[in-house]
Design an enzyme around this catalytic site. Structure first.
Site, short mmCIF file in Angstrom:
data_model
loop_
_atom_site.label_atom_id
_atom_site.label_comp_id
_atom_site.label_asym_id
_atom_site.label_seq_id
_atom_site.Cartn_x
_atom_site.Cartn_y
_atom_site.Cartn_z
N HIS A 39 -5.77 60.46 46.97
CA HIS A 39 -4.99 61.50 46.95
C HIS A 39 -6.31 62.41 46.08
CE1 HIS A 39 -2.33 64.89 46.14
NE2 HIS A 39 -2.71 64.85 44.82
N CYS A 109 -3.75 65.67 51.99
CA CYS A 109 -4.19 66.41 50.83
C CYS A 109 -5.75 66.31 50.77
CB CYS A 109 -4.03 65.57 49.68
SG CYS A 109 -4.38 63.95 49.60
#
Length: 169
Positions: A39, A109
């Site tokens: 992430h 992301c």
């Protein structure tokens, strides 16, 4: 109090969502050692901005349940003002980075971080991050997992959804 004018540092925060498990299992799953569950977020103007199933979100740097990042990449500096940046984020949220547009492999992301990094600095985020989804999907294990993982939406708890009228809410 007025915020100082540029240049403003831009950093990429990188989190291993598997907390090391993917690295240990990747030789079996992918045939080589990788961290396939990363992430990322962009830190600029003393705020961390990221994208997930809830849309564009912000928090104080390191303020999600993920805690401190595993890696911080210095992307350089930006001369873009905070006001212009917040307008840009608003347009992204309306044009393609809403929560419903999120897809773990194709629009995630890392896609967001890459686009924002290019807007702020003219530089992309490291390719080892942006190429992970295609690398995972090119393996037999990735093909088996894709139908399951396509339904996964990642949204680290903590932070505020970005509101186009007043920036982070």
């Amino acid at each position: 109090m007025e915020k100082p004018q540029g240049p403003h540092p831009v950093r990429l925060y990188v989190y291993d969502l598997s907390r090391g498990l993917a690295r240990r299992l990747s030789p079996v799953m992918l045939g080589k050692v990788r961290k396939p569950f990363l992430h990322t977020s962009i830190v600029v103007f003393e705020e961390e901005f990221f994208y997930g199933g809830g849309g564009i979100t912000s928090c104080v740097p390191g303020g999600t349940m993920l805690g401190e990042p595993d890696t911080v990449v210095d992307l350089g500096n930006t001369e873009v003002t905070e006001e212009i940046f917040l307008e840009y984020l608003s347009s992204l949220g309306e044009s393609g980075f809403s929560g419903v547009a999120y897809n773990l492999f194709d629009h995630n992301c890392n896609t967001f971080s890459n686009e924002v990094a290019q807007f702020l600095t003219g530089k992309k985020i490291p390719s080892y991050i942006t190429e992970l989804p295609s690398e995972v999907l090119s393996t037999p294990f990735g093909q088996v997992l894709r139908p399951i993982l396509d339904s996964v939406q990642i949204q680290p708890p903590g932070g505020n959804n970005f509101n186009r009228h007043n920036g982070p809410s």
